[in-house]
Design a protein around this motif. Structure first.
Motif, PDB file in Angstrom:
ATOM      1  N   ASP A 143      20.778  -0.534  24.198  1.00 34.29           N
ATOM      2  CA  ASP A 143      21.397   0.729  24.595  1.00 34.29           C
ATOM      3  C   ASP A 143      20.471   1.915  24.368  1.00 34.29           C
ATOM      4  N   GLY A 144      19.434   1.716  23.556  1.00 34.37           N
ATOM      5  CA  GLY A 144      18.499   2.790  23.260  1.00 34.37           C
ATOM      6  C   GLY A 144      17.271   2.251  22.561  1.00 34.37           C
ATOM      7  N   LEU A 145      16.220   3.062  22.516  1.00 33.95           N
ATOM      8  CA  LEU A 145      14.965   2.647  21.901  1.00 33.95           C
ATOM      9  C   LEU A 145      14.422   3.772  21.037  1.00 33.95           C
ATOM     10  N   ILE A 146      14.121   3.448  19.776  1.00 41.32           N
ATOM     11  CA  ILE A 146      13.403   4.348  18.875  1.00 41.32           C
ATOM     12  C   ILE A 146      12.012   3.760  18.703  1.00 41.32           C
ATOM     13  N   VAL A 147      10.981   4.556  18.935  1.00 44.11           N
ATOM     14  CA  VAL A 147       9.645   3.965  18.948  1.00 44.11           C
ATOM     15  C   VAL A 147       8.601   4.913  18.376  1.00 44.11           C
ATOM     16  N   GLU A 148       7.725   4.362  17.544  1.00 42.75           N
ATOM     17  CA  GLU A 148       6.530   5.086  17.128  1.00 42.75           C
ATOM     18  C   GLU A 148       5.400   4.650  18.047  1.00 42.75           C
ATOM     19  N   PRO A 149       4.805   5.555  18.791  1.00 43.35           N
ATOM     20  CA  PRO A 149       3.797   5.166  19.776  1.00 43.35           C
ATOM     21  C   PRO A 149       2.526   4.631  19.133  1.00 43.35           C
ATOM     22  N   ALA A 150       1.883   3.705  19.810  1.00 39.86           N
ATOM     23  CA  ALA A 150       0.621   3.134  19.342  1.00 39.86           C
ATOM     24  C   ALA A 150      -0.539   4.006  19.814  1.00 39.86           C
ATOM     25  N   LYS A 151      -1.427   4.352  18.869  1.00 40.16           N
ATOM     26  CA  LYS A 151      -2.615   5.157  19.188  1.00 40.16           C
ATOM     27  C   LYS A 151      -2.256   6.302  20.136  1.00 40.16           C
ATOM     28  N   SER A 152      -1.356   7.153  19.653  1.00 37.76           N
ATOM     29  CA  SER A 152      -0.725   8.157  20.511  1.00 37.76           C
ATOM     30  C   SER A 152      -1.662   9.258  20.976  1.00 37.76           C
ATOM     31  N   ALA A 153      -2.862   9.357  20.403  1.00 33.58           N
ATOM     32  CA  ALA A 153      -3.806  10.394  20.855  1.00 33.58           C
ATOM     33  C   ALA A 153      -4.664   9.913  22.019  1.00 33.58           C
ATOM     34  N   LEU A 154      -4.568   8.634  22.372  1.00 28.18           N
ATOM     35  CA  LEU A 154      -5.426   8.056  23.405  1.00 28.18           C
ATOM     36  C   LEU A 154      -4.632   7.793  24.682  1.00 28.18           C
ATOM     37  N   ARG A 168      16.349   3.242  34.113  1.00 31.03           N
ATOM     38  CA  ARG A 168      17.570   2.488  33.797  1.00 31.03           C
ATOM     39  C   ARG A 168      18.527   3.276  32.913  1.00 31.03           C
ATOM     40  N   GLN A 169      18.187   4.516  32.626  1.00 31.47           N
ATOM     41  CA  GLN A 169      19.006   5.411  31.816  1.00 31.47           C
ATOM     42  C   GLN A 169      19.193   4.888  30.396  1.00 31.47           C
ATOM     43  N   ILE A 170      18.160   4.265  29.875  1.00 34.40           N
ATOM     44  CA  ILE A 170      18.158   3.833  28.482  1.00 34.40           C
ATOM     45  C   ILE A 170      17.446   4.915  27.673  1.00 34.40           C
ATOM     46  N   PRO A 171      18.140   5.621  26.781  1.00 33.82           N
ATOM     47  CA  PRO A 171      17.511   6.699  26.022  1.00 33.82           C
ATOM     48  C   PRO A 171      16.342   6.198  25.176  1.00 33.82           C
ATOM     49  N   VAL A 172      15.263   6.962  25.178  1.00 32.93           N
ATOM     50  CA  VAL A 172      14.075   6.650  24.378  1.00 32.93           C
ATOM     51  C   VAL A 172      13.786   7.844  23.469  1.00 32.93           C
ATOM     52  N   LEU A 173      13.641   7.574  22.179  1.00 33.51           N
ATOM     53  CA  LEU A 173      13.331   8.615  21.204  1.00 33.51           C
ATOM     54  C   LEU A 173      12.104   8.184  20.409  1.00 33.51           C
ATOM     55  N   PHE A 174      11.062   8.993  20.437  1.00 35.75           N
ATOM     56  CA  PHE A 174       9.864   8.700  19.652  1.00 35.75           C
ATOM     57  C   PHE A 174      10.005   9.261  18.243  1.00 35.75           C
ATOM     58  N   LYS A 329      17.561  11.068  10.749  1.00 36.25           N
ATOM     59  CA  LYS A 329      17.637  11.939  11.929  1.00 36.25           C
ATOM     60  C   LYS A 329      17.347  11.169  13.221  1.00 36.25           C
ATOM     61  N   ALA A 330      16.358  10.284  13.181  1.00 33.39           N
ATOM     62  CA  ALA A 330      16.036   9.493  14.377  1.00 33.39           C
ATOM     63  C   ALA A 330      17.222   8.635  14.790  1.00 33.39           C
ATOM     64  N   ALA A 331      17.877   7.996  13.810  1.00 33.75           N
ATOM     65  CA  ALA A 331      19.024   7.143  14.125  1.00 33.75           C
ATOM     66  C   ALA A 331      20.195   7.964  14.649  1.00 33.75           C
ATOM     67  N   GLU A 332      20.469   9.083  13.993  1.00 36.73           N
ATOM     68  CA  GLU A 332      21.580   9.928  14.437  1.00 36.73           C
ATOM     69  C   GLU A 332      21.338  10.460  15.839  1.00 36.73           C
ATOM     70  N   ASN A 333      20.100  10.849  16.126  1.00 39.48           N
ATOM     71  CA  ASN A 333      19.809  11.451  17.428  1.00 39.48           C
ATOM     72  C   ASN A 333      19.852  10.442  18.560  1.00 39.48           C
ATOM     73  N   ILE A 334      19.406   9.207  18.321  1.00 35.41           N
ATOM     74  CA  ILE A 334      19.470   8.225  19.410  1.00 35.41           C
ATOM     75  C   ILE A 334      20.908   7.895  19.770  1.00 35.41           C
TER      76      ILE A 334
END
Length: 366
Positions: A143-154, A168-174, A329-334
């Motif tokens: 229903d949703g995805l919480i994700v820390e991006p890999a090598k986010s500066a590249l 697909r309207q699946i919320p994504v929160l980094f 906060k990440a869990a509440e926001n997703i």
């Protein structure tokens, strides 16, 4: 159009969308191309594209859905009818001193709200990130995805997977960082402010020859450097390029190996802002073995206020990373993003210096 009167640039975008709606090419509920895609198509700035979209929104021809995109029609598209009560969490590392606490808080909050949590780790590798995202999309049971991006500066080759989730309207929160190209919300420490506060603290302690060690492959490193530079400029100080050292995730593991190079760069500094406590901790050990006394000969400020900051021979002044608060906060926001597609999931945490003994107070002439 009257001779000599040039049509505003945004009208090209506005007219193209209206024409496609009128012709049926774009139907109610269809997702518009992203701002980046429209910018490339028309050769216009994102600000101009946004102005056209805003006007269409005022006329109820399109609707913005936070974290998903802009859709044809004046009603907010409803989420998928089927709920799986399952949220995926992707993190870079499992054994870092920060992430276990963050992940524990995420799982605790989601569990309390009736969700199961599916956790995976990338090891900060984009290839592994690709495997995880592809698997999630194939199974299509989140229903949703919480994700820390890999090598986010590249530059990242996996952005199309995130766009597929958005489609697909699946919320994504980094969390911790993000991929700016996607425009998706994220929860993180205010890294720019933290970098600036570290410099301000050292300047207040009398330091003027201040250097820094920052990670170049994570977005946090770039933002902390930005704050570092702001702090130096606001103090009327010039940051020497040679006194700023960039490292990647692999360099941190081998820091002892290339320490001769490091000290050739920072040798004239009285103080350093370190990317995080791990960098400060490893550096303090190298200094001890080289006979460099902390803080008498070199002052250090870390970031995270982790256990490592108290384990060094000289306890390290640091700015706390809000591990528990960020996870909650990440869990509440997703969950809010799932329940309300228009909810803005962005949130930045401030932080203040925790003083220990790794910074020497100098006279005003130092």
């Amino acid at each position: 159009m009257l001779m000599g009167i040039q049509e505003p640039k945004y009208k090209a975008v506005y007219n193209w969308i209206v024409d496609n709606i009128n012709s049926g090419e774009l139907k109610a509920g269809d997702r518009l191309p992203s701002e980046n895609e429209l910018s490339a198509r028309f050769g216009l700035s994102r600000q101009t594209i946004r102005h056209a979209i805003d006007l269409l929104g005022q006329q109820k021809l399109v609707t913005r859905v936070r974290g998903s995109g802009t859709y044809v029609g004046g009603e907010v598209r409803q989420g998928r009818r089927e709920r799986y009560m399952n949220i995926a969490v992707i993190s870079t590392y499992v054994d870092s001193y920060v992430f276990p606490t963050v992940l524990r808080e995420i799982e605790s909050v989601l569990s309390g709200k009736g969700y199961t949590t599916q956790i995976a780790f990338t090891g900060n590798r984009v290839g592994r990130e690709q495997e995880i995202l592809s698997n999630l999309i194939d199974k299509d049971i989140i229903d949703g995805l919480i994700v820390e991006p890999a090598k986010s500066a590249l530059p990242n080759p996996n952005l199309h997977y995130y766009r597929e989730l958005m489609k697909r309207q699946i919320p994504v929160l980094f969390f911790n960082s993000n991929y700016p190209e996607l425009g998706l919300p994220y929860v993180a420490m205010d890294d720019v402010r933290v970098g600036r506060k570290a410099v301000e603290y050292l300047v207040k302690a009398g330091h003027r020859r201040i250097g820094g060690i920052f990670k170049c492959d994570d977005g946090q490193g770039l933002l902390r450097y930005k704050g570092f530079m702001q702090g130096m400029q606001e103090a009327g100080l010039r940051a020497k390029d040679r006194n700023v050292v960039w490292i990647d995730s692999e360099d941190l593991v081998d820091m002892e190996y290339w320490s001769d190079y490091l000290f050739s760069r920072i040798g004239d500094c009285t103080a350093l802002v370190c990317y995080n406590d791990e960098v400060a901790y490893v550096l303090s050990g190298i200094c001890g073995r080289r006979g460099i006394r902390i803080p008498d000969q070199l002052s250090l400020v870390g970031i995270d206020n982790s256990e490592l900051s108290t384990l060094a021979d000289v306890q390290i002044t640091s700015l706390p990373y809000p591990m528990e608060e960020l996870g909650r906060k990440a869990a509440e926001n997703i969950v809010k993003m799932i329940e309300n597609p228009c909810f803005d999931g962005n949130y930045l945490f401030d932080s203040d210096v925790v003083e220990r003994v790794s910074v020497k107070i100098l006279g005003s002439g130092s």
